[in-house]
Design a protein around this motif. Structure first.
Motif, PDB file in Angstrom:
ATOM      1  N   GLN A 218       3.207  -4.675 -16.933  1.00 40.96           N
ATOM      2  CA  GLN A 218       2.779  -3.340 -17.339  1.00 40.96           C
ATOM      3  C   GLN A 218       3.933  -2.344 -17.257  1.00 40.96           C
ATOM      4  OE1 GLN A 218      -0.345  -2.792 -14.522  1.00 40.96           O
ATOM      5  NE2 GLN A 218      -1.897  -3.770 -15.796  1.00 40.96           N
ATOM      6  N   THR A 219       4.740  -2.494 -16.234  1.00 43.14           N
ATOM      7  CA  THR A 219       5.891  -1.611 -16.062  1.00 43.14           C
ATOM      8  C   THR A 219       6.848  -1.738 -17.242  1.00 43.14           C
ATOM      9  OG1 THR A 219       5.731  -1.817 -13.643  1.00 43.14           O
ATOM     10  CG2 THR A 219       7.815  -1.019 -14.531  1.00 43.14           C
ATOM     11  N   ILE A 220       7.097  -2.971 -17.665  1.00 39.45           N
ATOM     12  CA  ILE A 220       7.975  -3.215 -18.813  1.00 39.45           C
ATOM     13  C   ILE A 220       7.376  -2.607 -20.083  1.00 39.45           C
ATOM     14  CG2 ILE A 220       8.967  -5.005 -20.292  1.00 39.45           C
ATOM     15  CD1 ILE A 220       9.072  -6.799 -17.758  1.00 39.45           C
ATOM     16  N   VAL A 221       6.049  -2.786 -20.260  1.00 38.87           N
ATOM     17  CA  VAL A 221       5.371  -2.243 -21.441  1.00 38.87           C
ATOM     18  C   VAL A 221       5.523  -0.716 -21.500  1.00 38.87           C
ATOM     19  CG1 VAL A 221       3.094  -1.800 -22.455  1.00 38.87           C
ATOM     20  CG2 VAL A 221       3.702  -4.111 -21.713  1.00 38.87           C
ATOM     21  N   VAL A 222       5.321  -0.053 -20.374  1.00 45.59           N
ATOM     22  CA  VAL A 222       5.423   1.405 -20.334  1.00 45.59           C
ATOM     23  C   VAL A 222       6.851   1.856 -20.623  1.00 45.59           C
ATOM     24  CG1 VAL A 222       5.185   3.460 -18.886  1.00 45.59           C
ATOM     25  CG2 VAL A 222       3.455   1.664 -18.786  1.00 45.59           C
ATOM     26  N   LEU A 223       7.831   1.170 -20.049  1.00 44.89           N
ATOM     27  CA  LEU A 223       9.230   1.520 -20.306  1.00 44.89           C
ATOM     28  C   LEU A 223       9.582   1.363 -21.784  1.00 44.89           C
ATOM     29  CD1 LEU A 223      11.063  -0.039 -17.218  1.00 44.89           C
ATOM     30  CD2 LEU A 223      11.156   2.364 -17.930  1.00 44.89           C
ATOM     31  N   VAL A 224       9.101   0.295 -22.404  1.00 45.05           N
ATOM     32  CA  VAL A 224       9.355   0.083 -23.830  1.00 45.05           C
ATOM     33  C   VAL A 224       8.690   1.187 -24.655  1.00 45.05           C
ATOM     34  CG1 VAL A 224       8.900  -1.436 -25.798  1.00 45.05           C
ATOM     35  CG2 VAL A 224       9.681  -2.409 -23.632  1.00 45.05           C
TER      36      VAL A 224
ATOM     37  N   LEU B  65       0.831  -1.208   0.000  1.00 50.21           N
ATOM     38  CA  LEU B  65       0.000   0.000   0.000  1.00 50.21           C
ATOM     39  C   LEU B  65       0.864   1.256   0.000  1.00 50.21           C
ATOM     40  CD1 LEU B  65      -2.648   1.546   0.252  1.00 50.21           C
ATOM     41  CD2 LEU B  65      -2.585   1.116   2.734  1.00 50.21           C
ATOM     42  N   VAL B  66       1.867   1.287   0.880  1.00 50.63           N
ATOM     43  CA  VAL B  66       2.753   2.454   0.969  1.00 50.63           C
ATOM     44  C   VAL B  66       3.487   2.671  -0.352  1.00 50.63           C
ATOM     45  CG1 VAL B  66       4.831   3.382   2.065  1.00 50.63           C
ATOM     46  CG2 VAL B  66       3.055   2.306   3.469  1.00 50.63           C
ATOM     47  N   TYR B  67       3.998   1.585  -0.925  1.00 50.97           N
ATOM     48  CA  TYR B  67       4.740   1.733  -2.173  1.00 50.97           C
ATOM     49  C   TYR B  67       3.822   2.170  -3.320  1.00 50.97           C
ATOM     50  CZ  TYR B  67       7.749   1.120  -6.114  1.00 50.97           C
ATOM     51  OH  TYR B  67       8.467   1.363  -7.259  1.00 50.97           O
ATOM     52  N   ASN B  68       2.600   1.656  -3.347  1.00 52.59           N
ATOM     53  CA  ASN B  68       1.670   2.062  -4.404  1.00 52.59           C
ATOM     54  C   ASN B  68       1.303   3.540  -4.303  1.00 52.59           C
ATOM     55  OD1 ASN B  68       0.522  -0.070  -6.385  1.00 52.59           O
ATOM     56  ND2 ASN B  68       0.719  -1.189  -4.464  1.00 52.59           N
TER      57      ASN B  68
ATOM     58  N   THR C 211       0.193  -8.354  -8.770  1.00 53.45           N
ATOM     59  CA  THR C 211       1.437  -7.593  -8.648  1.00 53.45           C
ATOM     60  C   THR C 211       2.438  -7.996  -9.726  1.00 53.45           C
ATOM     61  OG1 THR C 211       1.093  -7.431  -6.251  1.00 53.45           O
ATOM     62  CG2 THR C 211       3.296  -6.944  -7.066  1.00 53.45           C
ATOM     63  N   ILE C 212       2.473  -9.295 -10.052  1.00 54.38           N
ATOM     64  CA  ILE C 212       3.365  -9.759 -11.110  1.00 54.38           C
ATOM     65  C   ILE C 212       2.928  -9.193 -12.464  1.00 54.38           C
ATOM     66  CG2 ILE C 212       3.945 -11.791 -12.495  1.00 54.38           C
ATOM     67  CD1 ILE C 212       5.702 -11.439 -10.077  1.00 54.38           C
TER      68      ILE C 212
ATOM     69  N   VAL D 200      12.129  -3.762  -9.537  1.00 50.60           N
ATOM     70  CA  VAL D 200      12.773  -4.501  -8.449  1.00 50.60           C
ATOM     71  C   VAL D 200      11.802  -4.761  -7.302  1.00 50.60           C
ATOM     72  CG1 VAL D 200      14.630  -4.454  -6.741  1.00 50.60           C
ATOM     73  CG2 VAL D 200      15.011  -3.504  -9.036  1.00 50.60           C
ATOM     74  N   VAL D 201      11.011  -3.743  -6.947  1.00 50.23           N
ATOM     75  CA  VAL D 201      10.137  -3.839  -5.774  1.00 50.23           C
ATOM     76  C   VAL D 201       8.960  -4.786  -5.986  1.00 50.23           C
ATOM     77  CG1 VAL D 201       8.577  -2.552  -4.258  1.00 50.23           C
ATOM     78  CG2 VAL D 201      10.772  -1.557  -4.936  1.00 50.23           C
ATOM     79  N   ASN D 202       8.309  -4.709  -7.142  1.00 51.23           N
ATOM     80  CA  ASN D 202       7.111  -5.517  -7.371  1.00 51.23           C
ATOM     81  C   ASN D 202       7.329  -7.028  -7.246  1.00 51.23           C
ATOM     82  OD1 ASN D 202       5.144  -3.520  -7.664  1.00 51.23           O
ATOM     83  ND2 ASN D 202       5.624  -3.204  -9.817  1.00 51.23           N
ATOM     84  N   PRO D 203       8.401  -7.584  -7.810  1.00 53.01           N
ATOM     85  CA  PRO D 203       8.622  -9.030  -7.615  1.00 53.01           C
ATOM     86  C   PRO D 203       8.800  -9.416  -6.149  1.00 53.01           C
ATOM     87  CG  PRO D 203       9.933  -8.233  -9.446  1.00 53.01           C
ATOM     88  CD  PRO D 203       9.379  -7.014  -8.767  1.00 53.01           C
TER      89      PRO D 203
END
Length: 214
Positions: free
Chosen positions: A161-167, A21-24, A155-156, A127-130
């Motif tokens: 989604q994170t990878i998609v946005v970075l690409v 929750l805090v990280y989100n 979360t996985i 790093v954090v999500n896994p």
């Protein structure tokens, strides 16, 4: 009475959800600020999804805290049904917003500018999500809690989604493909829509008179 061991594991699972929750909240603050500042549909959509993920973590904290405190099985199921219903509504709203944001960018042809803050939070999330997913799944397995394991899968998928946005950002900045940003946002939609359906269906199927199943 629930065993002391199970109560301890439920509390640890709750602590993992508190960390999530805090990280989100951090994800939402940084990604939406950077997204609106640079006009990045992908970053904004990722931030909106982080709001949904944060809601999921908050309701999981509420649900696990109640069970660890020894509330009745019916009350645990009631909390589970409420959490799933709220999540379904939140996912549905997120779908509408992401579609609006991405389609608007297609119409305007606006190119998103670079945000190192946005890239930074995305890289940290890789790093954090896994780690969060591992903690959720571990305690979900130890407590035989499908909802914790289900949240770990969410979360996985957020990692994907994170990878998609970075690409998408990479293509915009280094190839000049302005359309890559809204496309990256649209690639998030199928997952969010599926989660809206899945959470709504699960909420409908919760039987308040049944025994607790996690």
């Amino acid at each position: 009475m629930r065993s002391d061991r199970r109560t301890q594991l439920l509390r640890r699972g709750r602590n993992v959800e508190c960390a999530s929750l805090v990280y989100n909240i951090i994800e939402v603050a940084v990604s939406l600020t950077a997204g609106f500042a640079t006009g990045s549909s992908a970053l904004i959509s990722w931030g909106v999804d982080s709001i949904v993920e944060g809601n999921s973590a908050a309701f999981m904290v509420w649900r696990l805290h109640g069970e660890a405190a020894g509330i009745s099985e019916r009350e645990v199921l009631k909390r589970k049904k409420t959490a799933l219903g709220v999540l379904s509504a939140a996912f549905s709203i997120a779908v509408v917003f992401i579609l609006y944001e991405a389609i608007s960018k297609f119409i305007s042809g606006e190119t998103a500018s670079l945000s190192w803050w946005g890239i930074g939070i995305l890289l940290v999330s890789l790093v954090v999500n896994p780690l969060l997913a591992w903690g959720k799944y571990r305690y979900g397995k130890l407590t035989d809690s499908p909802t914790l394991k289900y949240d770990a899968i969410d979360t996985i998928i957020c990692e994907y989604q994170t990878i998609v946005v970075l690409v998408g950002i990479a293509f915009v900045q280094w190839k000049g493909w302005w359309w890559a940003d809204p496309v990256a946002a649209l690639l998030i939609v199928p997952y969010v829509a599926w989660e809206a359906f899945h959470a709504g269906r699960d909420a409908y199927q919760v039987d308040l008179d049944a025994s607790v199943s996690g």
